[in-house]
Design a protein around this motif. Structure first.
Motif, PDB file in Angstrom:
ATOM      1  N   VAL A   7       0.867  -1.176   0.000  1.00 40.41           N
ATOM      2  CA  VAL A   7       0.000   0.000   0.000  1.00 40.41           C
ATOM      3  C   VAL A   7       0.901   1.222   0.000  1.00 40.41           C
ATOM      4  CG1 VAL A   7      -1.789   1.280   1.217  1.00 40.41           C
ATOM      5  CG2 VAL A   7      -1.838  -1.226   1.224  1.00 40.41           C
ATOM      6  N   GLU A   8       0.841   1.949  -1.118  1.00 46.82           N
ATOM      7  CA  GLU A   8       1.742   3.079  -1.334  1.00 46.82           C
ATOM      8  C   GLU A   8       3.192   2.602  -1.210  1.00 46.82           C
ATOM      9  OE1 GLU A   8       0.372   6.111   1.348  1.00 46.82           O
ATOM     10  OE2 GLU A   8      -1.378   6.561   0.110  1.00 46.82           O
ATOM     11  N   ASP A   9       3.944   3.094  -0.246  1.00 51.92           N
ATOM     12  CA  ASP A   9       5.351   2.694  -0.134  1.00 51.92           C
ATOM     13  C   ASP A   9       5.599   1.700   0.995  1.00 51.92           C
ATOM     14  OD1 ASP A   9       4.742   4.470   1.852  1.00 51.92           O
ATOM     15  OD2 ASP A   9       6.672   5.516   1.796  1.00 51.92           O
ATOM     16  N   LYS A  10       4.527   1.118   1.550  1.00 52.27           N
ATOM     17  CA  LYS A  10       4.682   0.177   2.659  1.00 52.27           C
ATOM     18  C   LYS A  10       4.295  -1.232   2.236  1.00 52.27           C
ATOM     19  CE  LYS A  10       4.052   3.458   6.463  1.00 52.27           C
ATOM     20  NZ  LYS A  10       3.295   3.752   7.708  1.00 52.27           N
ATOM     21  N   THR A  11       5.059  -2.226   2.737  1.00 53.21           N
ATOM     22  CA  THR A  11       4.814  -3.637   2.428  1.00 53.21           C
ATOM     23  C   THR A  11       4.259  -4.356   3.653  1.00 53.21           C
ATOM     24  OG1 THR A  11       6.618  -3.654   0.816  1.00 53.21           O
ATOM     25  CG2 THR A  11       5.865  -5.788   1.627  1.00 53.21           C
ATOM     26  N   TYR A  12       3.208  -5.136   3.436  1.00 51.73           N
ATOM     27  CA  TYR A  12       2.534  -5.841   4.524  1.00 51.73           C
ATOM     28  C   TYR A  12       2.446  -7.335   4.191  1.00 51.73           C
ATOM     29  CZ  TYR A  12       0.937  -1.102   5.687  1.00 51.73           C
ATOM     30  OH  TYR A  12       0.877   0.247   5.983  1.00 51.73           O
ATOM     31  N   PRO A  13       2.387  -8.204   5.216  1.00 49.60           N
ATOM     32  CA  PRO A  13       2.213  -9.644   4.940  1.00 49.60           C
ATOM     33  C   PRO A  13       0.807  -9.931   4.433  1.00 49.60           C
ATOM     34  CG  PRO A  13       2.161  -9.239   7.307  1.00 49.60           C
ATOM     35  CD  PRO A  13       2.538  -7.937   6.669  1.00 49.60           C
ATOM     36  N   LEU A  14       0.732 -10.672   3.335  1.00 48.65           N
ATOM     37  CA  LEU A  14      -0.569 -11.045   2.790  1.00 48.65           C
ATOM     38  C   LEU A  14      -1.154 -12.240   3.533  1.00 48.65           C
ATOM     39  CD1 LEU A  14      -2.747 -10.666   0.630  1.00 48.65           C
ATOM     40  CD2 LEU A  14      -1.374 -12.089  -0.907  1.00 48.65           C
ATOM     41  N   TYR A  15      -0.268 -13.141   3.994  1.00 50.38           N
ATOM     42  CA  TYR A  15      -0.705 -14.333   4.715  1.00 50.38           C
ATOM     43  C   TYR A  15       0.140 -14.529   5.974  1.00 50.38           C
ATOM     44  CZ  TYR A  15      -2.342 -15.406  -0.024  1.00 50.38           C
ATOM     45  OH  TYR A  15      -2.912 -15.345  -1.260  1.00 50.38           O
ATOM     46  N   GLY A  47      -8.804 -13.125   6.781  1.00 46.75           N
ATOM     47  CA  GLY A  47      -8.618 -12.385   8.019  1.00 46.75           C
ATOM     48  C   GLY A  47      -9.872 -11.580   8.340  1.00 46.75           C
ATOM     49  N   TYR A  48     -10.185 -11.440   9.613  1.00 49.47           N
ATOM     50  CA  TYR A  48     -11.449 -10.786   9.991  1.00 49.47           C
ATOM     51  C   TYR A  48     -11.544  -9.372   9.433  1.00 49.47           C
ATOM     52  CZ  TYR A  48     -15.435  -9.261  12.724  1.00 49.47           C
ATOM     53  OH  TYR A  48     -16.670  -8.788  13.093  1.00 49.47           O
ATOM     54  N   GLU A  49     -10.432  -8.669   9.421  1.00 50.80           N
ATOM     55  CA  GLU A  49     -10.432  -7.308   8.878  1.00 50.80           C
ATOM     56  C   GLU A  49      -9.699  -7.251   7.539  1.00 50.80           C
ATOM     57  OE1 GLU A  49      -8.815  -4.799  11.894  1.00 50.80           O
ATOM     58  OE2 GLU A  49     -10.596  -4.932  13.173  1.00 50.80           O
ATOM     59  N   GLY A  50      -9.662  -8.370   6.843  1.00 51.21           N
ATOM     60  CA  GLY A  50      -8.929  -8.416   5.589  1.00 51.21           C
ATOM     61  C   GLY A  50      -7.540  -8.973   5.806  1.00 51.21           C
ATOM     62  N   PRO A  51      -6.580  -8.720   4.896  1.00 51.49           N
ATOM     63  CA  PRO A  51      -5.217  -9.248   5.076  1.00 51.49           C
ATOM     64  C   PRO A  51      -4.620  -8.778   6.401  1.00 51.49           C
ATOM     65  CG  PRO A  51      -5.500  -8.267   2.897  1.00 51.49           C
ATOM     66  CD  PRO A  51      -6.708  -7.903   3.695  1.00 51.49           C
ATOM     67  N   PRO A  52      -3.740  -9.623   7.025  1.00 52.38           N
ATOM     68  CA  PRO A  52      -3.289 -10.908   6.474  1.00 52.38           C
ATOM     69  C   PRO A  52      -4.315 -12.027   6.664  1.00 52.38           C
ATOM     70  CG  PRO A  52      -2.235 -10.506   8.577  1.00 52.38           C
ATOM     71  CD  PRO A  52      -3.031  -9.272   8.277  1.00 52.38           C
ATOM     72  N   HIS A  53      -4.446 -12.842   5.623  1.00 58.27           N
ATOM     73  CA  HIS A  53      -5.277 -14.036   5.701  1.00 58.27           C
ATOM     74  C   HIS A  53      -4.455 -15.183   6.299  1.00 58.27           C
ATOM     75  CE1 HIS A  53      -7.897 -11.615   3.304  1.00 58.27           C
ATOM     76  NE2 HIS A  53      -7.130 -11.675   2.217  1.00 58.27           N
ATOM     77  N   VAL A  54      -5.129 -16.259   6.699  1.00 58.87           N
ATOM     78  CA  VAL A  54      -4.450 -17.344   7.428  1.00 58.87           C
ATOM     79  C   VAL A  54      -4.384 -18.610   6.586  1.00 58.87           C
ATOM     80  CG1 VAL A  54      -4.441 -18.788   9.496  1.00 58.87           C
ATOM     81  CG2 VAL A  54      -5.226 -16.411   9.639  1.00 58.87           C
TER      82      VAL A  54
END
Length: 247
Positions: A63-71, A230-237
């Motif tokens: 998201v923009e310039d930040k990377t987050y775990p998808l799972y 995931g309850y609020e979206g990513p990360p999914h399990v």
């Protein structure tokens, strides 16, 4: 002359006997090369901490310039098989921002698809590790592993002719497609099928991770990996379950 023939015959017979006795305890291949005998694996006195077997890739999104775990992934640590098809393993379920450590110990009877023994802490601690759980409850775990005849193995996921068919439906609650039903087949024959009737079904996907083969029988465990939203979206399990199959 007879004496010379007799001595020669004795020498030939002696050489044959010596050759046949060379490398005792080794089977001979057709080409004459020795083949080492493989010792039969036995239930040990003590068990070692099992290694993790990875079955899914974590993945990321940006998201923009930040990377987050998808799972995030329920970690899987296989211990061994029994000769009658029981699979022992430990699991570290993923922490969905709860702030706790989760641990489970399983001995699954693949013939029935049910645990013959399972254990987890009565209360999930804030911190923990697999090694700590294994050491703190080693007497309990080793007792059950010996009771069930579990023999430690070297595990790897193998490919197979197992296939999966799945159907999707739109979830009005989640606002996306979810897996409604799955059917798993081997060699054209259905070995497992299930329909998800949960009101808030959050199963985004299912697929075959691979097969774990029992070395002492024609039995195999099909490892199915699932993605729960995931309850609020990513990360999914990422999680998993097993289906009985033949090799």
């Amino acid at each position: 002359m007879k004496t010379f023939k007799t001595i020669s015959l004795c020498l030939i017979l002696s050489s044959a006997v010596l050759l046949s006795c060379k490398n005792p305890g080794q089977a001979q291949k057709k080409d004459g090369a020795p083949k080492a005998e493989v010792p039969e694996l036995q239930v040990p006195e003590h068990y070692s901490l099992p290694a993790e077997l990875q079955y899914a890739e974590p993945g990321t999104y940006q998201v923009e310039d930040k990377t987050y775990p998808l799972y995030i992934i329920d970690k899987f640590y296989p211990i061994g098989w029994s000769k009658d098809g029981k699979l022992a393993y430990m699991e570290e379920p993923a922490d969905e921002a709860v702030g706790a450590y989760f641990f489970q110990f399983h001995i699954l009877d693949l013939n029935t698809g049910k645990d013959v023994f399972s254990w987890k802490p009565e209360e999930d601690p804030e911190d923990g590790s697999l090694s700590q759980m294994f050491e703190d409850h080693k007497e309990l775990f080793e007792g059950k592993l010996k009771e069930m005849g579990i023999i430690p193995q070297q595990f790897k996921l193998e490919e197979s002719d197992v296939t999966m068919d799945k159907s999707l439906e739109e979830s009005s609650f989640w606002g996306c497609d979810v897996v409604k039903a799955v059917k798993i087949s081997k060699g054209g024959q259905v070995i497992y099928e299930n329909e998800n009737k949960e009101e808030y079904n959050s199963n985004l996907d299912q697929s075959i991770a691979g097969v774990l083969k029992c070395p002492d029988s024609n039995m195999a465990a099909v490892m199915v990996k699932t993605i729960q939203r995931g309850y609020e979206g990513p990360p999914h399990v990422y999680s998993f379950y097993f289906v009985k199959s033949s090799k």
